[in-house]
Scaffold this motif. Structure first.
Motif, PDB file in Angstrom:
ATOM      1  N   SER A  44       3.727  42.911  55.541  1.00 25.87           N
ATOM      2  CA  SER A  44       2.572  42.232  54.948  1.00 25.87           C
ATOM      3  C   SER A  44       1.965  41.242  55.930  1.00 25.87           C
ATOM      4  O   SER A  44       2.661  40.643  56.754  1.00 25.87           O
ATOM      5  CB  SER A  44       2.975  41.506  53.658  1.00 25.87           C
ATOM      6  N   LEU A  45       0.650  41.072  55.836  1.00 20.72           N
ATOM      7  CA  LEU A  45      -0.106  40.147  56.678  1.00 20.72           C
ATOM      8  C   LEU A  45      -1.037  39.327  55.802  1.00 20.72           C
ATOM      9  O   LEU A  45      -1.543  39.818  54.804  1.00 20.72           O
ATOM     10  CB  LEU A  45      -0.979  40.907  57.690  1.00 20.72           C
ATOM     11  N   LEU A  59      -8.777  34.829  53.723  1.00 12.92           N
ATOM     12  CA  LEU A  59      -9.449  36.014  53.205  1.00 12.92           C
ATOM     13  C   LEU A  59      -8.600  36.781  52.203  1.00 12.92           C
ATOM     14  O   LEU A  59      -9.009  36.992  51.080  1.00 12.92           O
ATOM     15  CB  LEU A  59      -9.856  36.934  54.358  1.00 12.92           C
ATOM     16  N   THR A  60      -7.409  37.194  52.610  1.00 16.19           N
ATOM     17  CA  THR A  60      -6.606  38.005  51.702  1.00 16.19           C
ATOM     18  C   THR A  60      -5.197  38.177  52.249  1.00 16.19           C
ATOM     19  O   THR A  60      -4.881  37.751  53.365  1.00 16.19           O
ATOM     20  CB  THR A  60      -7.252  39.386  51.496  1.00 16.19           C
ATOM     21  N   ILE A  61      -4.353  38.812  51.455  1.00 16.10           N
ATOM     22  CA  ILE A  61      -3.017  39.227  51.879  1.00 16.10           C
ATOM     23  C   ILE A  61      -2.958  40.742  51.740  1.00 16.10           C
ATOM     24  O   ILE A  61      -3.243  41.287  50.674  1.00 16.10           O
ATOM     25  CB  ILE A  61      -1.919  38.570  51.021  1.00 16.10           C
ATOM     26  N   LEU A  62      -2.609  41.416  52.825  1.00 17.75           N
ATOM     27  CA  LEU A  62      -2.550  42.870  52.827  1.00 17.75           C
ATOM     28  C   LEU A  62      -1.118  43.340  53.034  1.00 17.75           C
ATOM     29  O   LEU A  62      -0.332  42.661  53.685  1.00 17.75           O
ATOM     30  CB  LEU A  62      -3.451  43.435  53.930  1.00 17.75           C
ATOM     31  N   ASN A  63      -0.816  44.532  52.491  1.00 13.98           N
ATOM     32  CA  ASN A  63       0.507  45.101  52.707  1.00 13.98           C
ATOM     33  C   ASN A  63       0.402  46.594  52.971  1.00 13.98           C
ATOM     34  O   ASN A  63      -0.664  47.088  53.358  1.00 13.98           O
ATOM     35  CB  ASN A  63       1.447  44.774  51.537  1.00 13.98           C
ATOM     36  N   LYS A  64       1.477  47.329  52.752  1.00 17.25           N
ATOM     37  CA  LYS A  64       1.597  48.720  53.168  1.00 17.25           C
ATOM     38  C   LYS A  64       0.398  49.563  52.726  1.00 17.25           C
ATOM     39  O   LYS A  64      -0.029  49.503  51.581  1.00 17.25           O
ATOM     40  CB  LYS A  64       2.890  49.315  52.597  1.00 17.25           C
ATOM     41  N   GLU A  87       6.281  38.651  57.102  1.00 15.89           N
ATOM     42  CA  GLU A  87       7.630  39.199  57.255  1.00 15.89           C
ATOM     43  C   GLU A  87       7.576  40.184  58.413  1.00 15.89           C
ATOM     44  O   GLU A  87       6.537  40.346  59.055  1.00 15.89           O
ATOM     45  CB  GLU A  87       8.051  39.912  55.969  1.00 15.89           C
ATOM     46  N   LYS A  88       8.691  40.831  58.709  1.00 16.61           N
ATOM     47  CA  LYS A  88       8.665  41.853  59.747  1.00 16.61           C
ATOM     48  C   LYS A  88       7.684  42.944  59.333  1.00 16.61           C
ATOM     49  O   LYS A  88       7.774  43.486  58.234  1.00 16.61           O
ATOM     50  CB  LYS A  88      10.056  42.452  59.951  1.00 16.61           C
ATOM     51  N   THR A  89       6.746  43.261  60.218  1.00 18.35           N
ATOM     52  CA  THR A  89       5.639  44.151  59.859  1.00 18.35           C
ATOM     53  C   THR A  89       5.358  45.129  60.987  1.00 18.35           C
ATOM     54  O   THR A  89       5.419  44.760  62.167  1.00 18.35           O
ATOM     55  CB  THR A  89       4.372  43.321  59.562  1.00 18.35           C
TER      56      THR A  89
END
Length: 213
Positions: A44-45, A59-64, A87-89
């Motif tokens: 996640s970023l 802006l936002t939180i993005l994941n898989k 986290e580890k991404t």
């Protein structure tokens, strides 16, 4: 692996990166040859738009399977984007023009790309709603509930966010400071039974006790 196989089979130039927690990627419009699109393979970023006067706009939180594409954002050369790992991404970076230039794309991958864009748009809309709250308390509560919904692991009555998130990160995402976050987290812990541990983990011991008014 579906994304990696897609890029390899279509001979699309790409790079795969591993980000550790709090690693940062900076993306801007200055170099037109820079890969300005990424797909999150794992992890996640959170995304921040930073301006030349050092003002930061969460802006936002993005994941898989979410896609970040700078060309689809309303921005200019006076700002840049920070993509910060929670986290580890793992991400795959590329130029989206290479995908648009594919003459024949199978239905499966076309649907994957469309779905990923739609999920990403939904994330931006959710974050806009969170940040639209006038009071920081409401912003933080909504953000935590969003994190539980997107990332939460459930064991019996317990639910927890599987990665650590610092008060500094919470402050940046909600547009406030660590002192305010500390005060609000104490309030949330007493009234909503949402706990913020010393090790920066957020959890609920009994989901049946939570009461959001």
């Amino acid at each position: 692996m579906k994304w990696i196989n897609f890029f390899v089979n279509q001979n699309i130039p790409h790079y795969i990166y591993k980000l550790n927690k709090n690693d940062i990627i900076i993306i801007n419009r200055i170099n037109s040859y820079t890969e300005k699109s990424i797909i999150i393979l794992y992890g996640s970023l959170y995304i921040i738009n930073t301006f030349t006067n050092q003002e930061e706009l969460p802006l936002t939180i993005l994941n898989k399977n979410n896609i970040f594409d700078i060309n689809n954002l309303n921005t200019n050369y006076r700002s840049y984007y920070q993509l910060i790992a929670l986290e580890k991404t793992y991400i795959i970076s590329f130029q989206f023009n290479h995908i648009k230039n594919i003459k024949e794309m199978d239905k499966y991958h076309l649907i994957n790309i469309i779905n990923s864009y739609q999920k990403t748009i939904n994330k931006y809309e959710t974050m806009n709603k969170i940040l639209s709250h006038k009071y920081i308390k409401n912003r933080l509560i909504q953000l935590i509930l969003f994190l539980f919904l997107e990332f939460g692991n459930i064991h019996g009555k317990q639910i927890y966010i599987p990665f650590k998130i610092s008060q500094k990160n919470l402050a940046i995402i909600t547009g406030t400071n660590k002192t305010t976050i500390n005060k609000v987290m104490k309030y949330i812990s007493k009234t909503l039974f949402i706990n913020y541990a010393i090790k920066n983990t957020i959890h609920i011991n009994d989901i049946y006790k939570i009461n959001i008014n």
